[in-house]
Design a protein around this motif. Structure first.
Motif, PDB file in Angstrom:
ATOM      1  N   ASP A 142       0.812  -1.217   0.000  1.00 43.76           N
ATOM      2  CA  ASP A 142       0.000   0.000   0.000  1.00 43.76           C
ATOM      3  C   ASP A 142       0.851   1.275   0.000  1.00 43.76           C
ATOM      4  O   ASP A 142       0.810   2.060   0.949  1.00 43.76           O
ATOM      5  N   PRO A 143       1.626   1.490  -1.069  1.00 44.58           N
ATOM      6  CA  PRO A 143       2.544   2.634  -1.101  1.00 44.58           C
ATOM      7  C   PRO A 143       1.855   3.989  -1.003  1.00 44.58           C
ATOM      8  O   PRO A 143       2.400   4.907  -0.381  1.00 44.58           O
ATOM      9  N   ALA A 144       0.661   4.127  -1.572  1.00 47.78           N
ATOM     10  CA  ALA A 144      -0.036   5.420  -1.495  1.00 47.78           C
ATOM     11  C   ALA A 144      -0.385   5.748  -0.048  1.00 47.78           C
ATOM     12  O   ALA A 144      -0.208   6.888   0.400  1.00 47.78           O
ATOM     13  N   GLN A 145      -0.844   4.767   0.682  1.00 45.03           N
ATOM     14  CA  GLN A 145      -1.195   4.982   2.084  1.00 45.03           C
ATOM     15  C   GLN A 145       0.040   5.292   2.914  1.00 45.03           C
ATOM     16  O   GLN A 145       0.042   6.207   3.724  1.00 45.03           O
ATOM     17  N   PHE A 146       1.134   4.531   2.688  1.00 50.48           N
ATOM     18  CA  PHE A 146       2.349   4.776   3.462  1.00 50.48           C
ATOM     19  C   PHE A 146       2.905   6.165   3.185  1.00 50.48           C
ATOM     20  O   PHE A 146       3.277   6.883   4.114  1.00 50.48           O
ATOM     21  N   SER A 147       2.958   6.562   1.919  1.00 54.50           N
ATOM     22  CA  SER A 147       3.515   7.879   1.616  1.00 54.50           C
ATOM     23  C   SER A 147       2.649   8.982   2.209  1.00 54.50           C
ATOM     24  O   SER A 147       3.170   9.967   2.731  1.00 54.50           O
TER      25      SER A 147
END
Length: 189
Positions: A142-147
């Motif tokens: 979930d890169p969008a959430q982490f960023s």
């Protein structure tokens, strides 16, 4: 320009089914970076339920490849603790002429940090990026959430593909090559 690459590598139990691909992918990344255009040092921290600093900043040519004996997945995912510990180590190892590429690699989400909160990680990333010579990248779940949660630039995050870790490391290597060949001290993309 000199580059300090700080690798934060997931060694939790979920990585067990792809252990050979992770070892092969990391080793390919390492070989590619050894051929890079600038002076480079690399530090490595592995994490599962706890963080293990494999080594601080070593000249890239002296960094050893991972093996089945040195990469043994198990346990949970203390991602936040690993980020904080790795950044503390990089702060200690960083020289004035270095730019830092902090590469976070995980197939899962945080589930067991004991010392570090998401707010603390957000502050760590914000403060280092404000210096103008730190770049954080995230290859994970979930890169969008982490960023969004960490305050890291979204363009520096990509999804971890659990079916193709070697390909993911090859992409990371190409991005690191581009960064190292650039005159820029920081990248937001």
């Amino acid at each position: 320009m000199a580059t300090l690459i700080t690798v934060i590598l997931d060694e939790s139990g979920s990585m067990q089914i792809k252990v050979d691909d992770v070892i092969g992918g990391f080793n390919r990344f390492l070989d590619d970076q050894k051929a890079g255009p600038d002076e480079c040092r690399l530090s490595l921290t592995k994490f599962n339920t706890r963080c293990t600093v494999v080594h601080g900043a070593l000249p890239i040519k002296d960094v050893l490849a991972l093996t089945a004996k040195t990469y043994t997945p198990g346990g949970n995912t203390a991602l936040l603790d690993a980020i904080a510990e790795s950044v503390r180590l990089a702060d200690k190892d960083k020289r004035a002429e270095d730019r830092v590429l902090c590469m976070i690699v995980t197939d899962g989400k945080e589930n067991s940090s004991r010392e570090t909160t998401l707010e603390q990680v957000r502050t760590i990333i914000k403060e280092r990026e404000a210096r103008g010579d730190w770049t954080f990248t995230y290859l994970g779940a979930d890169p969008a959430q982490f960023s969004k949660e960490s305050g890291m630039p979204g363009a520096n995050a990509a999804a971890y593909d659990p079916t193709r870790p070697k390909v993911m490391f090859m992409s990371a290597s190409a991005a690191a090559d581009h960064y190292r060949a650039s005159p820029d001290r920081q990248s937001k993309n």
